[in-house]
Design a protein around this motif. Structure first.
Motif, PDB file in Angstrom:
ATOM      1  N   GLY A 239      33.627  40.792  52.798  1.00  0.00           N
ATOM      2  CA  GLY A 239      34.209  42.120  52.933  1.00  0.00           C
ATOM      3  C   GLY A 239      33.212  43.241  53.129  1.00  0.00           C
TER       4      GLY A 239
ATOM      5  N   ILE B 287      36.074  48.226  52.400  1.00  0.00           N
ATOM      6  CA  ILE B 287      36.120  46.760  52.442  1.00  0.00           C
ATOM      7  C   ILE B 287      36.595  46.333  53.832  1.00  0.00           C
ATOM      8  CG2 ILE B 287      37.107  44.689  51.415  1.00  0.00           C
ATOM      9  CD1 ILE B 287      35.389  46.261  49.482  1.00  0.00           C
TER      10      ILE B 287
ATOM     11  N   ARG C  83      40.721  43.191  51.509  1.00  0.00           N
ATOM     12  CA  ARG C  83      41.245  44.349  50.775  1.00  0.00           C
ATOM     13  C   ARG C  83      42.404  43.925  49.871  1.00  0.00           C
ATOM     14  NH1 ARG C  83      40.057  46.530  55.854  1.00  0.00           N
ATOM     15  NH2 ARG C  83      42.198  46.290  56.611  1.00  0.00           N
TER      16      ARG C  83
END
Length: 320
Positions: free
Chosen positions: A37, A192, A198
């Motif tokens: 991420g 992210i 997320r």
């Protein structure tokens, strides 16, 4: 048997080309090691200590910082944990191989805590705070801010602030139902990369926060671009890119930020935000629409329905 032929000596141009190839290979290898991420620009942001050193001064005049603090106090002053705040240590938070913090403790998670702006306010409300960030430089400032706050608040009891360096996508070290609430402010969730990542952050938060616990989240509004010159073109470009590239989602953007050329941010639509929260176990209590300058909430009325919001501050609690 030794080869008698003379070895070829590389020319300066060839050596330079070889060095560039080796450098590119090292950069490529290091990017493979980035946490889930975390976009390349975000990784540079995390590693650049000077950003943390000047962060407080940079956001000092940002109206949103005053507004989210006001709403934070309204949300978390009313937590009824039924328990006295428990003491903990940084070493406890860093223990490996086991989950930390029991459900007896009145902890609030500050997800993407930065230099501790929200964590300090929560501490003043008597909450114990687990301040989580990937940047060690940011966490160093959290520790110093916490020390100053304790000195300034000698007349009232403050909660503990425990820093934890971790990637928000990878919070398996924290036990289920071990916190009374969580905050994720200043568009941290939008930093992210990847919708599934997320959602993983949101699922971790709903797993860690016990039933009845509260969550305050801020994200930027994708369609705030419509209030800016060239905003329609930028939205159309993002939409087209999301169609032709699997690595880009509608609302993704990279932009120059404090000396970094490619800072990553995902901007949400209201529909996407609601869907991600609900799918992650959160029940939405209220969505505050924020004015374009971030200084106030937009009052819900027929006249204000078409007013473009800069972002959303969402109050949620555990649905289970």
């Amino acid at each position: 048997m030794t080869d008698p032929r003379p070895k070829k000596i590389a020319s300066p141009a060839e050596s330079s080309h070889h060095d560039r190839r080796e450098s590119s290979a090292r950069i490529e290898q290091s990017q493979w090691r980035r946490p889930a991420g975390v976009a390349p620009g975000t990784w540079r942001y995390v590693q650049q200590g000077s950003i943390a050193n000047h962060y407080d001064a940079f956001v000092a005049e940002t109206p949103l910082c005053a507004l989210d603090q006001t709403i934070l106090r309204q949300v978390f002053e009313s937590i009824d944990s039924g328990q006295q705040p428990a003491e903990s240590t940084e070493g406890e938070a860093r223990r490996t191989g086991q989950k930390v913090f029991s459900d007896r403790d009145n902890w609030v998670l500050d997800l993407g805590c930065g230099t501790g702006r929200a964590a300090t306010e929560l501490s003043r409300l008597g909450r114990n705070v687990l301040a989580i960030d990937l940047s060690q430089s940011m966490l160093n400032h959290v520790v110093e801010r916490s020390k100053r706050s304790q000195v300034e608040s000698t007349s009232q009891r403050t909660g503990s602030i425990v820093p934890l360096r971790a990637n928000l996508v990878q919070l398996d070290c924290l036990a289920d139902n071990s916190a009374a609430g969580a905050v994720c402010l200043f568009s941290t969730l939008g930093m992210i990369q990847g919708r599934e990542n997320r959602r993983t952050v949101l699922r971790h938060a709903s797993r860690i926060v016990r039933p009845g616990g509260k969550f305050l989240l801020h994200v930027h509004n994708r369609y705030a671009s419509l209030a800016q010159s060239g905003g329609k073109r930028l939205l159309a470009k993002s939409l087209l890119k999301s169609i032709v590239s699997r690595d880009h989602e509608f609302g993704d953007a990279t932009y120059a930020y404090r000396g970094l050329p490619d800072m990553f941010l995902h901007r949400y639509s209201r529909r996407e935000l609601i869907a991600d929260l609900k799918s992650s176990g959160w029940q939405i209590n209220h969505i505050h629409r924020l004015s374009l300058d971030g200084s106030k909430t937009i009052q819900e009325s027929l006249a204000n329905r078409r007013q473009i919001a800069s972002g959303f501050l969402v109050e949620s609690n555990i649905a289970r």
